[in-house]
Design a protein around this motif. Structure first.
Motif, PDB file in Angstrom:
ATOM      1  N   UNK A  69       0.862  -1.216   0.192  1.00 26.88           N
ATOM      2  CA  UNK A  69      -0.115   0.280  -0.093  1.00 26.88           C
ATOM      3  C   UNK A  69       0.774   1.185   0.005  1.00 26.88           C
ATOM      4  N   UNK A  70       1.940   1.375   0.757  1.00 32.72           N
ATOM      5  CA  UNK A  70       2.699   2.451   1.032  1.00 32.72           C
ATOM      6  C   UNK A  70       3.543   2.780  -0.646  1.00 32.72           C
ATOM      7  N   UNK A  71       3.661   1.890  -1.550  1.00 34.64           N
ATOM      8  CA  UNK A  71       4.269   2.051  -2.843  1.00 34.64           C
ATOM      9  C   UNK A  71       2.840   2.756  -3.628  1.00 34.64           C
ATOM     10  N   UNK A  72       1.817   2.168  -3.399  1.00 35.27           N
ATOM     11  CA  UNK A  72       0.710   2.654  -4.097  1.00 35.27           C
ATOM     12  C   UNK A  72       0.424   4.154  -3.878  1.00 35.27           C
ATOM     13  N   UNK A  73       0.277   4.485  -2.374  1.00 34.60           N
ATOM     14  CA  UNK A  73       0.282   5.754  -2.272  1.00 34.60           C
ATOM     15  C   UNK A  73       1.271   6.635  -2.455  1.00 34.60           C
ATOM     16  N   UNK A  74       2.388   6.484  -2.453  1.00 34.04           N
ATOM     17  CA  UNK A  74       3.561   7.458  -2.745  1.00 34.04           C
ATOM     18  C   UNK A  74       3.424   7.572  -4.252  1.00 34.04           C
ATOM     19  N   UNK A  75       3.276   6.596  -5.084  1.00 31.04           N
ATOM     20  CA  UNK A  75       3.446   6.752  -6.678  1.00 31.04           C
ATOM     21  C   UNK A  75       1.957   7.488  -7.056  1.00 31.04           C
TER      22      UNK A  75
ATOM     23  N   UNK B 237      -1.545   9.341 -15.143  1.00 32.22           N
ATOM     24  CA  UNK B 237      -0.903   8.890 -14.131  1.00 32.22           C
ATOM     25  C   UNK B 237      -1.681   7.649 -13.448  1.00 32.22           C
ATOM     26  N   UNK B 238      -2.834   7.351 -13.400  1.00 30.40           N
ATOM     27  CA  UNK B 238      -3.161   5.938 -12.848  1.00 30.40           C
ATOM     28  C   UNK B 238      -2.691   4.956 -13.694  1.00 30.40           C
ATOM     29  N   UNK B 239      -2.760   4.799 -15.053  1.00 28.83           N
ATOM     30  CA  UNK B 239      -2.263   4.136 -16.077  1.00 28.83           C
ATOM     31  C   UNK B 239      -0.726   3.779 -15.738  1.00 28.83           C
ATOM     32  N   UNK B 240      -0.160   4.927 -15.618  1.00 27.78           N
ATOM     33  CA  UNK B 240       1.568   4.616 -15.487  1.00 27.78           C
ATOM     34  C   UNK B 240       1.875   3.683 -14.305  1.00 27.78           C
ATOM     35  N   UNK B 241       1.111   4.495 -13.171  1.00 28.61           N
ATOM     36  CA  UNK B 241       1.474   3.685 -11.743  1.00 28.61           C
ATOM     37  C   UNK B 241       0.981   2.278 -11.921  1.00 28.61           C
ATOM     38  N   UNK B 242      -0.219   1.879 -12.413  1.00 31.94           N
ATOM     39  CA  UNK B 242      -0.756   0.805 -12.421  1.00 31.94           C
ATOM     40  C   UNK B 242       0.319  -0.343 -13.218  1.00 31.94           C
ATOM     41  N   UNK B 243       0.710   0.037 -14.423  1.00 25.79           N
ATOM     42  CA  UNK B 243       1.530  -0.804 -14.985  1.00 25.79           C
ATOM     43  C   UNK B 243       3.019  -0.866 -14.209  1.00 25.79           C
ATOM     44  N   UNK B 244       3.521   0.242 -13.765  1.00 27.98           N
ATOM     45  CA  UNK B 244       4.867   0.117 -13.036  1.00 27.98           C
ATOM     46  C   UNK B 244       4.821  -0.666 -11.675  1.00 27.98           C
ATOM     47  N   UNK B 245       3.718  -0.516 -11.133  1.00 22.48           N
ATOM     48  CA  UNK B 245       3.454  -1.223  -9.881  1.00 22.48           C
ATOM     49  C   UNK B 245       2.737  -2.654  -9.820  1.00 22.48           C
ATOM     50  N   UNK B 246       2.376  -2.906 -10.963  1.00 17.81           N
ATOM     51  CA  UNK B 246       1.636  -4.304 -11.116  1.00 17.81           C
ATOM     52  C   UNK B 246       0.137  -4.319 -10.751  1.00 17.81           C
ATOM     53  N   UNK B 247      -0.485  -3.129 -10.562  1.00 18.02           N
ATOM     54  CA  UNK B 247      -1.941  -2.919 -10.156  1.00 18.02           C
ATOM     55  C   UNK B 247      -2.779  -3.471 -11.308  1.00 18.02           C
ATOM     56  N   UNK B 248      -2.527  -3.481 -12.432  1.00 22.35           N
ATOM     57  CA  UNK B 248      -3.258  -3.843 -13.669  1.00 22.35           C
ATOM     58  C   UNK B 248      -3.108  -5.467 -14.060  1.00 22.35           C
ATOM     59  N   UNK B 249      -2.769  -6.054 -13.039  1.00 21.42           N
ATOM     60  CA  UNK B 249      -2.477  -7.607 -13.528  1.00 21.42           C
ATOM     61  C   UNK B 249      -3.895  -8.223 -13.821  1.00 21.42           C
ATOM     62  N   UNK B 250      -5.076  -8.079 -13.192  1.00 22.18           N
ATOM     63  CA  UNK B 250      -6.208  -8.339 -13.377  1.00 22.18           C
ATOM     64  C   UNK B 250      -7.233  -7.618 -13.986  1.00 22.18           C
TER      65      UNK B 250
END
Length: 355
Positions: A172-178, A273-286
Motif C-alpha cells: 500500500x505504501x508504494x501505491x500511495x507514494x506513486x 497517472x493511474x495507467x502509469x502507476x498501475x503498469x509500474x507497480x503491477x496493479x493492472x495484472x487483473x
C-alpha cells in the motif's frame, strides 16, 4: 484516474456504487437550489467543456501525462451539488460510449473524480475566500488552490479503495507514494486550467460564476495618492440575472467542439497517472476488458474511419454533443423541479395567510 474493471474487487466496487448513488441523489436535491435562471442553461455546457478538456492529456513527467478531472471547475462555476452531477454525467458518457472507465467501476470513478474532487476543491475554495480580500483575483487564486489539492485528494481516495479491495498484492505504501506523487504534478495542470477558465468567465460575466456570487468589493479610485471608494454606480438598465446567457453558451460550446474535435489530436499519448502507476507497480495484472470495448466510439475513435485525425475529431464532437444534450436534459429537469417546489411553497404560504 479512470479506474477500469478489475482494479477493485466486486464487494468494494458495489459499496462504492451505493455511496456514489447516494451522493448523486443528494446532489440532485441540492442542485435544485443552485440551478437558477443563470446556472441551469450553463450546467450542461460545463459538463461538455469538461468532457472536451479531458481529451487533452498534457505531459507531466517522463512517459506520463495527465488531464483535467473537472470537479473544482464545475463546483466553482455552477455550484458543488451541480458540480458533482456535471462530472458524473461526463463519466457516464465516457464509460458507455467510449469504453473509458470500467462500468463496474463507475461508482469508484464517481467517488474519486466527482465527489472527492468537488468536496476538497470547494472546501479549500470557500475557506480561502474567507481569508482573502473580497476581489475577483481572490476568486481566481482560491480556484487555483482548490483545484490543485483536489487531484491528489482523488489519488488518496483511490488508494483507500485499493487498500479495501485491490485485486493485486502490491504494498500500500508504494501505491500511495506513486499515486499522490504523480497526481500532485497533474494537480498543477488542473489548477492552471481551472484558474484560467474561471478567470475568463469572471472577466466577461462574473454573475455566472457561482463561487463569486456576493462579491461586493467596492471600486477604488486613486485620489491625491490615496485609494478611496468610488461613488456608487447607477443601477444597471438590465439586471444581471436577466441578461442573456446565450453568447456565453455559444462561445463555450464552440470552444468545447474545437478542443475535442481538433486540438485533442495534439494531446499527449503517454499513459495518464493511474495507467502509469498501475503498469509500474503491477496493479493492472487483473484488469478486465471493458464491456463497451466493441462500441463504435471505443477509445475515442469512430469505427471504420481510417484517418486517425478525422476519426478522433469526430468522436470528440459526438462526445461533446452527447454530453451537452444529456446534461442539459438532466439539469433542466432539476430546474423544473425547483420551479415546482417554489410554486408549491408560494401557494402554501398564500393559503396559510388567507386562513
Amino acid at each position: 484516474m479512470h479506474v477500469p474493471d478489475g482494479f477493485i474487487d466486486a464487494p468494494v466496487s458495489i459499496a462504492a456504487g451505493v455511496a456514489a448513488a447516494g451522493a448523486v441523489a443528494v446532489s440532485l436535491r441540492g442542485a435544485r437550489r443552485e440551478l437558477d435562471e443563470r446556472a441551469a442553461p450553463l450546467a450542461g455546457l460545463v459538463a461538455a467543456f469538461i468532457f472536451a478538456v479531458q481529451m487533452l492529456n498534457f505531459p507531466v513527467a517522463a512517459g506520463t501525462s495527465g488531464h483535467l478531472l473537472g470537479g473544482a471547475l464545475a463546483a466553482i462555476l455552477v455550484g458543488p451539488y451541480t458540480g458533482v452531477l456535471c462530472v458524473s454525467v461526463v463519466l457516464l458518457m465516457q464509460g458507455i460510449l467510449f469504453a473509458d472507465g470500467g462500468l463496474t467501476a463507475l461508482g469508484v470513478n464517481v467517488m474519486n473524480m466527482a465527489v472527492v474532487t468537488v468536496v476538497v476543491a470547494y472546501a479549500v475554495f470557500r475557506g480561502l475566500l474567507k481569508l482573502l480580500p473580497d476581489t475577483r483575483r481572490s476568486v481566481t487564486v482560491a480556484a487555483f488552490a482548490g483545484a490543485l489539492l483536489s487531484v491528489p485528494g482523488a489519488a488518496v481516495m483511490f488508494t483507500a479503495l485499493y487498500a479495501l479491495g485491490g485485486t493485486t498484492d502490491v504494498p500500500l505504501g508504494k501505491v500511495f507514494t506513486a499515486m499522490v506523487g504523480v497526481h500532485v504534478l497533474i494537480g498543477i495542470g488542473e489548477a492552471v486550467i481551472t484558474a484560467a477558465t474561471v478567470g475568463a468567465v469572471l472577466a466577461v460575466r462574473p454573475d455566472l460564476v457561482h463561487g463569486a456570487r456576493g462579491l461586493a468589493a467596492p471600486l477604488k479610485l486613486r485620489v491625491g495618492g490615496e485609494l478611496v471608494d468610488a461613488p456608487a454606480a447607477a443601477p444597471a438598465a438590465v439586471p444581471a440575472a436577466a441578461r442573456s446567457t446565450k453568447p456565453v453558451w455559444i462561445t463555450g460550446l464552440v470552444t468545447a467542439l474545437v478542443l475535442a474535435g481538433f486540438v485533442s489530436f495534439y494531446a499527449s499519448t503517454s499513459p495518464d497517472g493511474l495507467e502509469k502507476v498501475a503498469a509500474d507497480k503491477g496493479i493492472d495484472q487483473k484488469v478486465k476488458e471493458h464491456a463497451s470495448a466493441g462500441s463504435p466510439l471505443a477509445d475515442y475513435s469512430v469505427k471504420d474511419v481510417g484517418d486517425a485525425r478525422l476519426s478522433g475529431g469526430l468522436a470528440g464532437v459526438i462526445g461533446v454533443g452527447a454530453t451537452v444534450a444529456v446534461g442539459t436534459g438532466i439539469f433542466w429537469t432539476v430546474r423544473r423541479r425547483r420551479a415546482e417546489d417554489l410554486t408549491a411553497t408560494s401557494t402554501g404560504s398564500t393559503a396559510s395567510s388567507a386562513l
